[in-house]
Design a protein around this motif. Structure first.
Motif, PDB file in Angstrom:
ATOM      1  N   ARG A  15      -6.688   9.378   0.759  1.00 33.97           N
ATOM      2  CA  ARG A  15      -6.352   9.063  -0.490  1.00 33.97           C
ATOM      3  C   ARG A  15      -5.149   7.913  -0.166  1.00 33.97           C
ATOM      4  O   ARG A  15      -4.924   6.440  -0.617  1.00 33.97           O
ATOM      5  CB  ARG A  15      -5.468   9.436  -1.889  1.00 33.97           C
ATOM      6  CG  ARG A  15      -4.889   8.395  -2.759  1.00 33.97           C
ATOM      7  CD  ARG A  15      -4.678   9.534  -4.305  1.00 33.97           C
ATOM      8  NE  ARG A  15      -6.023  10.886  -4.347  1.00 33.97           N
ATOM      9  CZ  ARG A  15      -5.820  11.941  -4.210  1.00 33.97           C
ATOM     10  NH1 ARG A  15      -3.900  12.782  -4.011  1.00 33.97           N
ATOM     11  NH2 ARG A  15      -6.054  13.324  -4.549  1.00 33.97           N
ATOM     12  N   GLY A  19      -5.994   5.033   2.426  1.00 33.68           N
ATOM     13  CA  GLY A  19      -6.841   3.817   1.024  1.00 33.68           C
ATOM     14  C   GLY A  19      -5.378   3.361   0.468  1.00 33.68           C
ATOM     15  O   GLY A  19      -5.461   1.815   0.240  1.00 33.68           O
ATOM     16  N   GLN A  20      -4.090   4.159   0.090  1.00 36.33           N
ATOM     17  CA  GLN A  20      -2.828   2.978   0.061  1.00 36.33           C
ATOM     18  C   GLN A  20      -2.367   2.337   1.259  1.00 36.33           C
ATOM     19  O   GLN A  20      -1.989   1.063   0.912  1.00 36.33           O
ATOM     20  CB  GLN A  20      -2.042   4.393  -0.428  1.00 36.33           C
ATOM     21  CG  GLN A  20      -2.049   5.111  -1.805  1.00 36.33           C
ATOM     22  CD  GLN A  20      -1.522   5.876  -2.050  1.00 36.33           C
ATOM     23  OE1 GLN A  20      -0.945   7.075  -1.069  1.00 36.33           O
ATOM     24  NE2 GLN A  20      -0.481   6.117  -3.137  1.00 36.33           N
ATOM     25  N   ARG A  25      -3.988   0.478   3.076  1.00 34.02           N
ATOM     26  CA  ARG A  25      -4.935  -0.608   2.915  1.00 34.02           C
ATOM     27  C   ARG A  25      -4.581  -1.384   2.072  1.00 34.02           C
ATOM     28  O   ARG A  25      -4.564  -2.857   2.310  1.00 34.02           O
ATOM     29  CB  ARG A  25      -6.609  -0.286   2.937  1.00 34.02           C
ATOM     30  CG  ARG A  25      -7.395  -0.075   4.171  1.00 34.02           C
ATOM     31  CD  ARG A  25      -9.040   0.005   4.048  1.00 34.02           C
ATOM     32  NE  ARG A  25      -9.448   1.816   4.383  1.00 34.02           N
ATOM     33  CZ  ARG A  25      -9.518   2.514   3.930  1.00 34.02           C
ATOM     34  NH1 ARG A  25      -9.348   2.218   2.750  1.00 34.02           N
ATOM     35  NH2 ARG A  25     -10.460   3.819   4.361  1.00 34.02           N
ATOM     36  N   GLY A  26      -4.784  -0.356   1.186  1.00 37.56           N
ATOM     37  CA  GLY A  26      -3.615  -1.752  -0.004  1.00 37.56           C
ATOM     38  C   GLY A  26      -2.313  -2.204   0.243  1.00 37.56           C
ATOM     39  O   GLY A  26      -2.060  -3.191  -0.239  1.00 37.56           O
ATOM     40  N   GLN A  29      -1.992  -3.089   3.584  1.00 40.99           N
ATOM     41  CA  GLN A  29      -1.469  -4.382   4.506  1.00 40.99           C
ATOM     42  C   GLN A  29      -2.237  -5.288   3.239  1.00 40.99           C
ATOM     43  O   GLN A  29      -2.265  -6.649   4.147  1.00 40.99           O
ATOM     44  CB  GLN A  29      -2.846  -3.684   5.041  1.00 40.99           C
ATOM     45  CG  GLN A  29      -2.562  -2.681   5.841  1.00 40.99           C
ATOM     46  CD  GLN A  29      -3.451  -1.748   6.801  1.00 40.99           C
ATOM     47  OE1 GLN A  29      -4.835  -2.466   6.365  1.00 40.99           O
ATOM     48  NE2 GLN A  29      -3.429  -1.928   8.403  1.00 40.99           N
ATOM     49  N   LYS A  30      -3.431  -5.547   2.384  1.00 38.75           N
ATOM     50  CA  LYS A  30      -3.801  -6.514   1.000  1.00 38.75           C
ATOM     51  C   LYS A  30      -2.147  -7.417   0.923  1.00 38.75           C
ATOM     52  O   LYS A  30      -1.705  -8.623   1.042  1.00 38.75           O
ATOM     53  CB  LYS A  30      -4.154  -6.048   0.583  1.00 38.75           C
ATOM     54  CG  LYS A  30      -5.001  -6.860  -0.224  1.00 38.75           C
ATOM     55  CD  LYS A  30      -6.083  -6.631  -1.110  1.00 38.75           C
ATOM     56  CE  LYS A  30      -6.907  -7.640  -2.344  1.00 38.75           C
ATOM     57  NZ  LYS A  30      -7.861  -6.640  -2.565  1.00 38.75           N
ATOM     58  N   MET A  31      -1.456  -5.916   0.373  1.00 41.94           N
ATOM     59  CA  MET A  31      -0.210  -6.708   0.168  1.00 41.94           C
ATOM     60  C   MET A  31       0.639  -7.845   0.715  1.00 41.94           C
ATOM     61  O   MET A  31       0.882  -8.613   0.035  1.00 41.94           O
ATOM     62  CB  MET A  31       0.482  -5.689  -0.869  1.00 41.94           C
ATOM     63  CG  MET A  31       0.230  -4.659  -2.163  1.00 41.94           C
ATOM     64  SD  MET A  31       0.942  -3.514  -2.848  1.00 41.94           S
ATOM     65  CE  MET A  31       2.406  -3.966  -3.561  1.00 41.94           C
ATOM     66  N   ARG A  88       2.531 -10.297  -1.486  1.00 40.13           N
ATOM     67  CA  ARG A  88       3.025  -9.756  -2.904  1.00 40.13           C
ATOM     68  C   ARG A  88       4.621  -9.331  -3.328  1.00 40.13           C
ATOM     69  O   ARG A  88       5.156  -9.765  -1.975  1.00 40.13           O
ATOM     70  CB  ARG A  88       2.631  -8.231  -2.705  1.00 40.13           C
ATOM     71  CG  ARG A  88       0.899  -8.262  -3.222  1.00 40.13           C
ATOM     72  CD  ARG A  88       0.616  -9.015  -4.682  1.00 40.13           C
ATOM     73  NE  ARG A  88       0.703  -8.223  -5.265  1.00 40.13           N
ATOM     74  CZ  ARG A  88       0.255  -7.084  -5.886  1.00 40.13           C
ATOM     75  NH1 ARG A  88      -1.351  -6.505  -5.323  1.00 40.13           N
ATOM     76  NH2 ARG A  88       0.785  -6.372  -7.191  1.00 40.13           N
ATOM     77  N   GLN A 136       5.541   0.591  -3.553  1.00 41.77           N
ATOM     78  CA  GLN A 136       3.971   1.018  -2.550  1.00 41.77           C
ATOM     79  C   GLN A 136       4.195   2.211  -1.458  1.00 41.77           C
ATOM     80  O   GLN A 136       3.387   2.766  -0.899  1.00 41.77           O
ATOM     81  CB  GLN A 136       3.086  -0.195  -2.564  1.00 41.77           C
ATOM     82  CG  GLN A 136       2.359  -0.618  -3.671  1.00 41.77           C
ATOM     83  CD  GLN A 136       2.476   1.061  -5.445  1.00 41.77           C
ATOM     84  OE1 GLN A 136       0.731   1.248  -4.612  1.00 41.77           O
ATOM     85  NE2 GLN A 136       2.134   0.093  -6.141  1.00 41.77           N
TER      86      GLN A 136
END
Length: 118
Positions: free
Chosen positions: A42, A45-46, A48-49, A51-53, A58, A66
């Motif tokens: 989990r 996944g956070q 990776r989130g 990195q995307k942000m 963002r 986060q």
């Protein structure tokens, strides 16, 4: 102090019930291991989130929130690992009747608490 240096400063006699050069946990509780693996997936996944942000520029406060969430999740894994270490490795060392082994475990536990589990 780097993690590698920290490992070298831990007492040699507190060896988590292993006799090999490559320290390995003994008596790992299968439920704790499964919970840690699930939690780490989990967290992955956070990350990776996050990195995307960052890639999407963002809002900084949202990214920081986060990051704090990921840090707390990692602290949860550390608490589970400490619980297992206390239950198996530390208990064995403290019950061993060997003063040097018990003292080394006390020192190791204090070092872990001071350095990692604040």
């Amino acid at each position: 102090m780097s993690p590698a240096t920290r490992r070298r400063t831990l007492p040699a006699a507190a060896s988590c019930a292993c006799d090999t050069e490559h320290r390995k946990a003994a008596g790992v509780d299968p439920e704790i291991k499964a919970a840690n693996r699930k939690r780490l997936r989990r967290i992955e996944g956070q990350i990776r989130g996050l990195q995307k942000m960052v890639e999407e520029d963002r809002y900084c406060a949202d990214v920081i929130t986060q990051v704090a969430s990921v840090q707390e999740a990692l602290r949860g894994v550390a608490r589970n690992l400490m619980r297992n270490h206390l239950h198996h490795c530390a208990a064995k060392a403290l019950r061993s009747g060997k003063k040097e082994e018990a003292q080394a475990m006390y020192d190791e536990l204090l070092e872990l608490i001071y350095a990692h589990l604040r």
